[in-house]
Design a protein around this motif. Structure first.
Motif, PDB file in Angstrom:
ATOM      1  N   PRO A  75       0.911  -1.397  -0.170  1.00  0.00           N
ATOM      2  CA  PRO A  75      -0.025  -0.090  -0.053  1.00  0.00           C
ATOM      3  C   PRO A  75       0.878   1.335  -0.041  1.00  0.00           C
ATOM      4  O   PRO A  75       1.867   1.387   0.663  1.00  0.00           O
ATOM      5  N   ILE A  76       0.477   2.327  -0.759  1.00  0.00           N
ATOM      6  CA  ILE A  76       0.965   3.505  -0.712  1.00  0.00           C
ATOM      7  C   ILE A  76       0.135   4.752  -0.936  1.00  0.00           C
ATOM      8  O   ILE A  76      -0.967   4.466  -1.555  1.00  0.00           O
ATOM      9  N   THR A  77       0.123   5.728  -0.580  1.00  0.00           N
ATOM     10  CA  THR A  77      -0.424   7.026  -0.536  1.00  0.00           C
ATOM     11  C   THR A  77       0.517   8.111  -1.081  1.00  0.00           C
ATOM     12  O   THR A  77       1.555   8.426  -0.432  1.00  0.00           O
ATOM     13  N   VAL A  78       0.004   8.801  -1.999  1.00  0.00           N
ATOM     14  CA  VAL A  78       0.637  10.079  -2.413  1.00  0.00           C
ATOM     15  C   VAL A  78      -0.255  11.337  -2.337  1.00  0.00           C
ATOM     16  O   VAL A  78      -1.297  11.365  -2.950  1.00  0.00           O
ATOM     17  N   ILE A  79       0.149  12.124  -1.543  1.00  0.00           N
ATOM     18  CA  ILE A  79      -0.452  13.579  -1.247  1.00  0.00           C
ATOM     19  C   ILE A  79       0.184  14.703  -2.054  1.00  0.00           C
ATOM     20  O   ILE A  79       1.188  14.922  -1.469  1.00  0.00           O
ATOM     21  N   ARG A  80      -0.342  15.277  -2.890  1.00  0.00           N
ATOM     22  CA  ARG A  80       0.670  16.400  -3.505  1.00  0.00           C
ATOM     23  C   ARG A  80      -0.063  17.608  -3.922  1.00  0.00           C
ATOM     24  O   ARG A  80      -1.404  17.455  -4.303  1.00  0.00           O
ATOM     25  N   ASN A  81       0.262  18.769  -3.704  1.00  0.00           N
ATOM     26  CA  ASN A  81      -0.289  19.942  -4.032  1.00  0.00           C
ATOM     27  C   ASN A  81       0.847  21.069  -4.219  1.00  0.00           C
ATOM     28  O   ASN A  81       1.303  21.634  -3.266  1.00  0.00           O
ATOM     29  N   GLY A  82       0.884  21.284  -5.410  1.00  0.00           N
ATOM     30  CA  GLY A  82       1.625  22.404  -5.836  1.00  0.00           C
ATOM     31  C   GLY A  82       3.044  22.129  -5.515  1.00  0.00           C
ATOM     32  O   GLY A  82       3.681  21.070  -5.346  1.00  0.00           O
ATOM     33  N   SER A  83       3.865  23.231  -5.483  1.00  0.00           N
ATOM     34  CA  SER A  83       5.329  22.984  -5.274  1.00  0.00           C
ATOM     35  C   SER A  83       5.826  23.084  -3.762  1.00  0.00           C
ATOM     36  O   SER A  83       5.068  23.721  -2.941  1.00  0.00           O
ATOM     37  N   GLY A  84       6.967  22.444  -3.558  1.00  0.00           N
ATOM     38  CA  GLY A  84       7.221  22.479  -2.104  1.00  0.00           C
ATOM     39  C   GLY A  84       8.145  21.097  -1.873  1.00  0.00           C
ATOM     40  O   GLY A  84       8.165  20.325  -2.774  1.00  0.00           O
ATOM     41  N   PRO A  85       8.621  20.834  -0.631  1.00  0.00           N
ATOM     42  CA  PRO A  85       9.485  19.722  -0.718  1.00  0.00           C
ATOM     43  C   PRO A  85       8.552  18.486  -0.628  1.00  0.00           C
ATOM     44  O   PRO A  85       7.726  18.440  -0.460  1.00  0.00           O
ATOM     45  N   THR A  86       9.604  17.440  -0.768  1.00  0.00           N
ATOM     46  CA  THR A  86       8.803  15.892  -0.745  1.00  0.00           C
ATOM     47  C   THR A  86       9.362  15.225   0.462  1.00  0.00           C
ATOM     48  O   THR A  86      10.566  15.171   0.705  1.00  0.00           O
ATOM     49  N   ALA A  87       8.381  14.926   1.325  1.00  0.00           N
ATOM     50  CA  ALA A  87       8.494  13.767   2.472  1.00  0.00           C
ATOM     51  C   ALA A  87       8.541  12.420   2.168  1.00  0.00           C
ATOM     52  O   ALA A  87       7.246  12.234   1.780  1.00  0.00           O
ATOM     53  N   LEU A  88       9.272  11.633   2.274  1.00  0.00           N
ATOM     54  CA  LEU A  88       9.097   9.986   2.231  1.00  0.00           C
ATOM     55  C   LEU A  88       8.889   9.600   3.716  1.00  0.00           C
ATOM     56  O   LEU A  88       9.826   9.543   4.438  1.00  0.00           O
ATOM     57  N   LEU A  89       7.788   8.875   3.876  1.00  0.00           N
ATOM     58  CA  LEU A  89       7.249   8.610   5.346  1.00  0.00           C
ATOM     59  C   LEU A  89       7.137   7.046   5.187  1.00  0.00           C
ATOM     60  O   LEU A  89       6.405   6.651   4.407  1.00  0.00           O
ATOM     61  N   THR A  90       8.021   6.431   6.066  1.00  0.00           N
ATOM     62  CA  THR A  90       7.802   4.801   5.971  1.00  0.00           C
ATOM     63  C   THR A  90       7.649   4.308   7.490  1.00  0.00           C
ATOM     64  O   THR A  90       8.393   4.653   8.463  1.00  0.00           O
ATOM     65  N   GLY A  91       7.095   2.896   7.450  1.00  0.00           N
ATOM     66  CA  GLY A  91       6.925   2.195   8.556  1.00  0.00           C
ATOM     67  C   GLY A  91       7.221   0.779   7.922  1.00  0.00           C
ATOM     68  O   GLY A  91       7.130   0.480   6.806  1.00  0.00           O
ATOM     69  N   GLY A  92       7.086  -0.201   8.881  1.00  0.00           N
ATOM     70  CA  GLY A  92       6.963  -1.527   8.649  1.00  0.00           C
ATOM     71  C   GLY A  92       8.447  -2.057   7.812  1.00  0.00           C
ATOM     72  O   GLY A  92       8.127  -3.011   6.892  1.00  0.00           O
ATOM     73  N   ASN A  93       9.482  -1.498   7.932  1.00  0.00           N
ATOM     74  CA  ASN A  93      10.743  -1.610   7.305  1.00  0.00           C
ATOM     75  C   ASN A  93      10.976  -3.123   7.651  1.00  0.00           C
ATOM     76  O   ASN A  93      11.574  -4.005   7.249  1.00  0.00           O
ATOM     77  N   HIS A  94      10.762  -3.010   9.267  1.00  0.00           N
ATOM     78  CA  HIS A  94      10.661  -4.449  10.039  1.00  0.00           C
ATOM     79  C   HIS A  94       9.020  -4.852  10.175  1.00  0.00           C
ATOM     80  O   HIS A  94       8.581  -3.981  10.711  1.00  0.00           O
ATOM     81  N   GLY A  95       8.742  -6.052   9.992  1.00  0.00           N
ATOM     82  CA  GLY A  95       7.292  -6.068  10.013  1.00  0.00           C
ATOM     83  C   GLY A  95       6.790  -6.327  11.361  1.00  0.00           C
ATOM     84  O   GLY A  95       5.575  -6.358  11.537  1.00  0.00           O
ATOM     85  N   ASP A  96       7.462  -6.508  12.454  1.00  0.00           N
ATOM     86  CA  ASP A  96       6.928  -6.836  13.887  1.00  0.00           C
ATOM     87  C   ASP A  96       7.190  -5.252  14.621  1.00  0.00           C
ATOM     88  O   ASP A  96       7.184  -5.455  15.823  1.00  0.00           O
ATOM     89  N   GLU A  97       7.110  -4.093  14.027  1.00  0.00           N
ATOM     90  CA  GLU A  97       7.174  -2.847  14.480  1.00  0.00           C
ATOM     91  C   GLU A  97       5.956  -2.128  14.279  1.00  0.00           C
ATOM     92  O   GLU A  97       5.783  -1.821  13.156  1.00  0.00           O
ATOM     93  N   TYR A  98       5.284  -1.624  15.397  1.00  0.00           N
ATOM     94  CA  TYR A  98       4.027  -1.125  14.883  1.00  0.00           C
ATOM     95  C   TYR A  98       3.642   0.416  15.185  1.00  0.00           C
ATOM     96  O   TYR A  98       2.669   0.891  14.469  1.00  0.00           O
TER      97      TYR A  98
END
Ligand code: ZN
Length: 335
Positions: free
Chosen positions: A44-67
């Protein structure tokens, strides 16, 4: 080998990273197997974009047992509106999706530890293909990267946000500023036991402002730790100007892991008796845990002693310990 020599990633996104608005979709990774001949892993992925500005990449579950990360990011993905944003927010709540679904640190498909698989391979295992996609497609889009971790089933941490000491002091300073903005109860100058193959290292080597967390552990989340994650991610978006309003800073205590003496490892297995709890002050030479041999009565426990003064910031979680397990981590309070 240069990037150009690599074949394209087999992963195809169902979202368009350059479109305005909110898109919920998947990173579709072909995975042919017994129960699905032409099947795919759907991340699953969500992209929220509105005009110009920085991009933040936000991630969880790199390890599957961390909540905490997945909780904060599934919540953010459904609630953040395009009109709240100036720039782009890419949200992947469960990076190593097969591991997340199985509730395990590593992937049940190939035993891959995603956070030791970078830069990955487009023609490798499922886990290596996920790493490669982040390495070549997602990280290059990002200005700032927040990757949530916790202790998983085998460790428990004091809740902290962290960044690493870096050769580029400007990059390092911007990362520590973002850690401060996250405003977890503790903020860490973090040392890694083995940084090779980590997502952290990949992002930092690309010059990205990278921060991470350790927000608890034991294979679950608490109301408090989930709240820290949700508050922290909004603070990061506010600090970078992607969401309006400044970060709502709280009290944070800065900690440092100055060298390898902060880690204690078990040399034999057994039953572990904790002598200190997380956050307790510990003196060099103090016994932080005892390990009882379990094969017979009458044998003395092995004592694990602190190699430095500080506070206990992480501990082994399960009641039984094996040789080689990390038993305790001590950090120094930065005055
Ligand atoms: Zn982790």
């Amino acid at each position: 080998m240069s990037d150009k020599a690599l074949r394209p990633s087999p992963i195809s996104p169902t979202v368009d990273f350059d479109s305005e608005g909110v898109q919920h979709g998947f990173l579709r990774l072909p995975y042919s197997r017994d129960d699905s001949a032409w099947g795919s892993v759907m991340i699953p992925i969500t992209v929220i974009r509105n005009g110009s500005g920085p991009t933040a990449l936000l991630t969880g579950g790199n390890h599957g047992d961390e909540y905490e990360g997945p909780i904060a990011l599934f919540d953010l993905a459904r609630s953040l509106r395009a009109e709240d944003v100036s720039g782009t927010v890419i949200v992947v709540p469960a990076m190593n999706y097969p591991a997340f679904v199985a509730g395990t640190r590593t992937s049940p498909i190939d035993s891959g530890n995603l956070n030791r698989s970078f830069p990955g391979r487009p023609d490798g295992t499922v886990t290596q293909k996920i790493a490669d996609y982040f390495q070549r497609e997602l990280l290059p889009r990002a200005d700032i990267v927040l990757d949530f971790h916790s202790g998983g089933r085998t460790l428990d941490f004091l809740p902290f946000c962290a960044a690493h000491i870096l050769p580029d002091k400007d990059q390092e300073a911007r990362a520590f500023e973002l850690v401060e903005a996250f405003s977890a109860p503790y903020s860490m100058r973090m040392l890694e036991i083995d940084a090779v193959g980590m997502y952290d290292t990949a992002a930092e080597e690309m010059g990205k402002v990278f921060i991470t967390t350790e927000l608890g552990g034991g294979g679950t989340a608490t109301a408090k730790s989930a709240g820290i994650a949700k508050h922290g991610v909004m603070n990061v978006l506010r600090h970078t100007g992607i969401v309006a309003g400044g970060a709502e800073a709280g009290q944070t205590t800065w900690l440092d892991m100055p060298d390898g003496n902060c880690f204690s490892f078990a040399e034999e297995g057994g039953l572990i008796e904790p002598i200190f709890d997380l956050g307790d002050e510990v003196r060099e030479g103090a016994v932080v845990a005892r390990i009882y041999p379990t094969g017979r009565t009458g044998a003395p426990p092995i004592e694990i002693r602190a190699k430095m003064d500080g506070i206990l910031c992480a501990r082994h979680f399960p009641g039984l310990v094996k040789a080689g397990d990390c038993v305790a981590v001590i950090a120094v309070i930065v005055a």
